[in-house]
Design a protein around this motif. Structure first.
Motif, PDB file in Angstrom:
ATOM      1  N   PHE A   1      -6.569   4.713 -13.569  1.00  0.00           N
ATOM      2  CA  PHE A   1      -6.390   5.033 -14.980  1.00  0.00           C
ATOM      3  C   PHE A   1      -7.597   5.670 -15.221  1.00  0.00           C
ATOM      4  CE2 PHE A   1      -7.133   4.220 -19.267  1.00  0.00           C
ATOM      5  CZ  PHE A   1      -6.121   4.921 -19.778  1.00  0.00           C
ATOM      6  N   ALA A   2      -8.549   4.718 -15.148  1.00  0.00           N
ATOM      7  CA  ALA A   2      -9.968   5.252 -15.318  1.00  0.00           C
ATOM      8  C   ALA A   2     -10.435   6.768 -15.010  1.00  0.00           C
ATOM      9  CB  ALA A   2     -10.998   3.927 -15.034  1.00  0.00           C
ATOM     10  N   ALA A   3     -10.164   6.713 -13.677  1.00  0.00           N
ATOM     11  CA  ALA A   3     -10.455   7.981 -12.929  1.00  0.00           C
ATOM     12  C   ALA A   3      -9.773   9.439 -13.606  1.00  0.00           C
ATOM     13  CB  ALA A   3     -10.394   8.128 -11.416  1.00  0.00           C
ATOM     14  N   GLU A   4      -8.609   9.026 -13.817  1.00  0.00           N
ATOM     15  CA  GLU A   4      -7.539  10.156 -14.352  1.00  0.00           C
ATOM     16  C   GLU A   4      -7.842  10.431 -15.569  1.00  0.00           C
ATOM     17  OE1 GLU A   4      -2.731  10.850 -15.132  1.00  0.00           O
ATOM     18  OE2 GLU A   4      -3.373   8.957 -13.910  1.00  0.00           O
ATOM     19  N   HIS A   5      -8.110   9.471 -16.624  1.00  0.00           N
ATOM     20  CA  HIS A   5      -8.562   9.630 -17.944  1.00  0.00           C
ATOM     21  C   HIS A   5      -9.948   9.316 -18.275  1.00  0.00           C
ATOM     22  CE1 HIS A   5      -3.951   9.936 -18.954  1.00  0.00           C
ATOM     23  NE2 HIS A   5      -4.034   8.886 -18.037  1.00  0.00           N
ATOM     24  N   SER A   6     -10.816   9.956 -17.746  1.00  0.00           N
ATOM     25  CA  SER A   6     -12.314   9.715 -17.573  1.00  0.00           C
ATOM     26  C   SER A   6     -12.908  10.167 -19.117  1.00  0.00           C
ATOM     27  CB  SER A   6     -12.983  10.532 -16.584  1.00  0.00           C
ATOM     28  OG  SER A   6     -12.902  11.864 -16.770  1.00  0.00           O
ATOM     29  N   GLY A   7     -12.300  11.097 -19.972  1.00  0.00           N
ATOM     30  CA  GLY A   7     -12.921  11.229 -21.071  1.00  0.00           C
ATOM     31  C   GLY A   7     -12.489  10.555 -22.272  1.00  0.00           C
ATOM     32  N   HIS A   8     -11.246   9.732 -21.867  1.00  0.00           N
ATOM     33  CA  HIS A   8     -10.845   8.959 -23.254  1.00  0.00           C
ATOM     34  C   HIS A   8     -11.435   7.668 -23.307  1.00  0.00           C
ATOM     35  CE1 HIS A   8      -7.322   7.235 -25.182  1.00  0.00           C
ATOM     36  NE2 HIS A   8      -6.861   8.431 -25.399  1.00  0.00           N
ATOM     37  N   ALA A   9     -11.350   7.134 -24.478  1.00  0.00           N
ATOM     38  CA  ALA A   9     -11.946   5.861 -24.794  1.00  0.00           C
ATOM     39  C   ALA A   9     -11.213   4.694 -24.052  1.00  0.00           C
ATOM     40  CB  ALA A   9     -11.701   5.558 -26.539  1.00  0.00           C
ATOM     41  N   LEU A  10      -9.861   5.008 -23.961  1.00  0.00           N
ATOM     42  CA  LEU A  10      -9.332   3.437 -23.150  1.00  0.00           C
ATOM     43  C   LEU A  10      -9.656   3.653 -21.678  1.00  0.00           C
ATOM     44  CD1 LEU A  10      -5.621   3.786 -24.354  1.00  0.00           C
ATOM     45  CD2 LEU A  10      -7.410   2.028 -24.895  1.00  0.00           C
ATOM     46  N   ALA A  11     -10.486   4.748 -20.973  1.00  0.00           N
ATOM     47  CA  ALA A  11     -10.891   4.841 -19.834  1.00  0.00           C
ATOM     48  C   ALA A  11     -12.118   3.778 -19.710  1.00  0.00           C
ATOM     49  CB  ALA A  11     -11.318   6.242 -19.174  1.00  0.00           C
ATOM     50  N   SER A  12     -12.988   3.734 -20.683  1.00  0.00           N
ATOM     51  CA  SER A  12     -14.249   2.872 -20.861  1.00  0.00           C
ATOM     52  C   SER A  12     -13.732   1.413 -20.971  1.00  0.00           C
ATOM     53  CB  SER A  12     -14.945   3.417 -21.707  1.00  0.00           C
ATOM     54  OG  SER A  12     -14.288   3.560 -23.165  1.00  0.00           O
ATOM     55  N   VAL A  13     -12.618   1.063 -21.475  1.00  0.00           N
ATOM     56  CA  VAL A  13     -12.173  -0.086 -21.874  1.00  0.00           C
ATOM     57  C   VAL A  13     -11.638  -0.648 -20.442  1.00  0.00           C
ATOM     58  CG1 VAL A  13     -10.528  -1.547 -23.120  1.00  0.00           C
ATOM     59  CG2 VAL A  13     -11.664   0.050 -24.028  1.00  0.00           C
ATOM     60  N   ALA A  14     -11.005   0.453 -19.697  1.00  0.00           N
ATOM     61  CA  ALA A  14     -10.417  -0.042 -18.328  1.00  0.00           C
ATOM     62  C   ALA A  14     -11.530  -0.311 -17.453  1.00  0.00           C
ATOM     63  CB  ALA A  14      -9.411   1.071 -17.823  1.00  0.00           C
ATOM     64  N   LEU A  15     -12.638   0.591 -17.671  1.00  0.00           N
ATOM     65  CA  LEU A  15     -13.787   0.122 -16.797  1.00  0.00           C
ATOM     66  C   LEU A  15     -14.398  -1.166 -16.848  1.00  0.00           C
ATOM     67  CD1 LEU A  15     -15.848   3.644 -16.595  1.00  0.00           C
ATOM     68  CD2 LEU A  15     -14.382   2.410 -14.632  1.00  0.00           C
ATOM     69  N   LEU A  16     -14.429  -1.660 -18.385  1.00  0.00           N
ATOM     70  CA  LEU A  16     -15.012  -2.938 -18.929  1.00  0.00           C
ATOM     71  C   LEU A  16     -14.038  -3.986 -18.145  1.00  0.00           C
ATOM     72  CD1 LEU A  16     -17.322  -4.146 -20.199  1.00  0.00           C
ATOM     73  CD2 LEU A  16     -15.896  -3.850 -22.314  1.00  0.00           C
ATOM     74  N   GLN A  17     -12.709  -3.705 -18.190  1.00  0.00           N
ATOM     75  CA  GLN A  17     -11.856  -4.883 -17.398  1.00  0.00           C
ATOM     76  C   GLN A  17     -11.816  -4.890 -16.163  1.00  0.00           C
ATOM     77  OE1 GLN A  17      -7.956  -3.470 -18.973  1.00  0.00           O
ATOM     78  NE2 GLN A  17      -7.856  -5.133 -20.588  1.00  0.00           N
ATOM     79  N   GLN A  18     -12.081  -3.821 -15.548  1.00  0.00           N
ATOM     80  CA  GLN A  18     -12.675  -3.809 -14.008  1.00  0.00           C
ATOM     81  C   GLN A  18     -13.669  -4.765 -13.608  1.00  0.00           C
ATOM     82  OE1 GLN A  18     -12.804   0.254 -12.955  1.00  0.00           O
ATOM     83  NE2 GLN A  18     -11.635  -0.216 -11.318  1.00  0.00           N
ATOM     84  N   ALA A  19     -14.717  -4.514 -14.449  1.00  0.00           N
ATOM     85  CA  ALA A  19     -16.019  -5.360 -14.393  1.00  0.00           C
ATOM     86  C   ALA A  19     -16.000  -6.810 -14.564  1.00  0.00           C
ATOM     87  CB  ALA A  19     -17.127  -4.749 -15.317  1.00  0.00           C
ATOM     88  N   ASP A  20     -15.034  -7.088 -15.636  1.00  0.00           N
ATOM     89  CA  ASP A  20     -14.819  -8.472 -15.899  1.00  0.00           C
ATOM     90  C   ASP A  20     -13.828  -9.159 -14.713  1.00  0.00           C
ATOM     91  OD1 ASP A  20     -16.084  -8.139 -18.486  1.00  0.00           O
ATOM     92  OD2 ASP A  20     -14.226  -7.721 -19.554  1.00  0.00           O
ATOM     93  N   THR A  21     -13.077  -8.339 -14.103  1.00  0.00           N
ATOM     94  CA  THR A  21     -12.321  -8.847 -13.011  1.00  0.00           C
ATOM     95  C   THR A  21     -13.130  -9.326 -11.933  1.00  0.00           C
ATOM     96  OG1 THR A  21     -10.213  -7.806 -13.663  1.00  0.00           O
ATOM     97  CG2 THR A  21     -10.363  -8.429 -11.467  1.00  0.00           C
ATOM     98  N   LYS A  22     -13.896  -8.241 -11.488  1.00  0.00           N
ATOM     99  CA  LYS A  22     -15.007  -8.537 -10.588  1.00  0.00           C
ATOM    100  C   LYS A  22     -15.938  -9.788 -10.656  1.00  0.00           C
ATOM    101  CE  LYS A  22     -15.003  -3.879  -8.781  1.00  0.00           C
ATOM    102  NZ  LYS A  22     -15.645  -2.588  -8.485  1.00  0.00           N
ATOM    103  N   TYR A  23     -16.223  -9.804 -11.869  1.00  0.00           N
ATOM    104  CA  TYR A  23     -17.187 -11.088 -12.476  1.00  0.00           C
ATOM    105  C   TYR A  23     -16.258 -12.444 -12.308  1.00  0.00           C
ATOM    106  CZ  TYR A  23     -20.167 -14.265 -14.728  1.00  0.00           C
ATOM    107  OH  TYR A  23     -20.795 -15.277 -15.395  1.00  0.00           O
ATOM    108  N   ALA A  24     -14.976 -12.276 -12.648  1.00  0.00           N
ATOM    109  CA  ALA A  24     -14.197 -13.533 -12.524  1.00  0.00           C
ATOM    110  C   ALA A  24     -13.955 -13.838 -11.266  1.00  0.00           C
ATOM    111  CB  ALA A  24     -12.781 -13.377 -13.312  1.00  0.00           C
ATOM    112  N   ASN A  25     -14.050 -12.722 -10.287  1.00  0.00           N
ATOM    113  CA  ASN A  25     -13.645 -13.078  -8.930  1.00  0.00           C
ATOM    114  C   ASN A  25     -14.909 -13.767  -8.084  1.00  0.00           C
ATOM    115  OD1 ASN A  25     -10.829 -12.506  -9.032  1.00  0.00           O
ATOM    116  ND2 ASN A  25     -11.104 -10.365  -8.502  1.00  0.00           N
ATOM    117  N   GLY A  26     -16.032 -13.582  -8.822  1.00  0.00           N
ATOM    118  CA  GLY A  26     -17.367 -13.913  -8.098  1.00  0.00           C
ATOM    119  C   GLY A  26     -18.040 -12.709  -7.272  1.00  0.00           C
TER     120      GLY A  26
END
Length: 168
Positions: free
Chosen positions: A83-108
């Motif tokens: 989603f983040a790659a497909e909608h790179s200019g949209h505000a929700l894409a940045s939120v999706a990137l933040l969620q990805q980072a949170d998931t990676k953090y939660a997984n250690g």
């Protein structure tokens, strides 16, 4: 003594009034002279209004499609990345990137989380989310073992008065 009738002795104002064309005649002359210009101007205004409303409709549909895609991608890190790659200019894409980072953090996966938070930080526009991503970078660096960089990031966050107190 009676005064002469106005028809017998017209004054200058009455003579000028009868010689001047009325409003309808003037309007007709203007129309005959400028008809194509007036019609062209009306067509241009109508075209501009139609184009503006069409653009608003197109943007609204694009936003609605992005929201629908985001709702489908939520909860799956792989779909969020797509989603983040497909909608790179949209505000929700940045939120999706933040969620990805949170998931990676939660997984250690702290080194990967640092990279993801930095990527999200580069596209975020909301000041609160941007500060949250900066905090994510700092804490991920600390957990990844980069004490000096993590502490420097935390000190920079705490000294930045533009950031909300809850983040500082």
């Amino acid at each position: 003594m009676t005064s002469p009738s106005p028809a017998v002795n017209p004054n200058k104002d009455q003579a000028a009034a009868t010689d001047a064309p009325d409003f309808a005649t003037e309007l007709h002359r203007f129309w005959e002279k400028n008809r194509s210009l007036v019609l062209l101007l009306c067509a241009a205004v109508l075209l501009a209004i139609t184009a503006y409303e069409g653009l608003k409709y197109f943007n609204a549909m694009r936003d609605q499609n992005a929201q629908d895609d985001y709702a489908q991608a939520a909860g799956s890190p792989d779909r969020l990345a797509g989603f983040a790659a497909e909608h790179s200019g949209h505000a929700l894409a940045s939120v999706a990137l933040l969620q990805q980072a949170d998931t990676k953090y939660a997984n250690g996966e702290f080194p990967s989380a640092v990279t993801s938070y930095q990527k999200a930080l580069s596209v975020l526009t909301n000041p609160t989310l941007k500060a949250r991503a900066r905090l994510g970078v700092a804490v991920s660096r600390l957990n990844a073992g980069d004490q000096a960089a993590g502490e420097a990031d935390l000190k920079a966050l705490s000294s930045d008065a533009s950031i909300e107190k809850t983040i500082r």
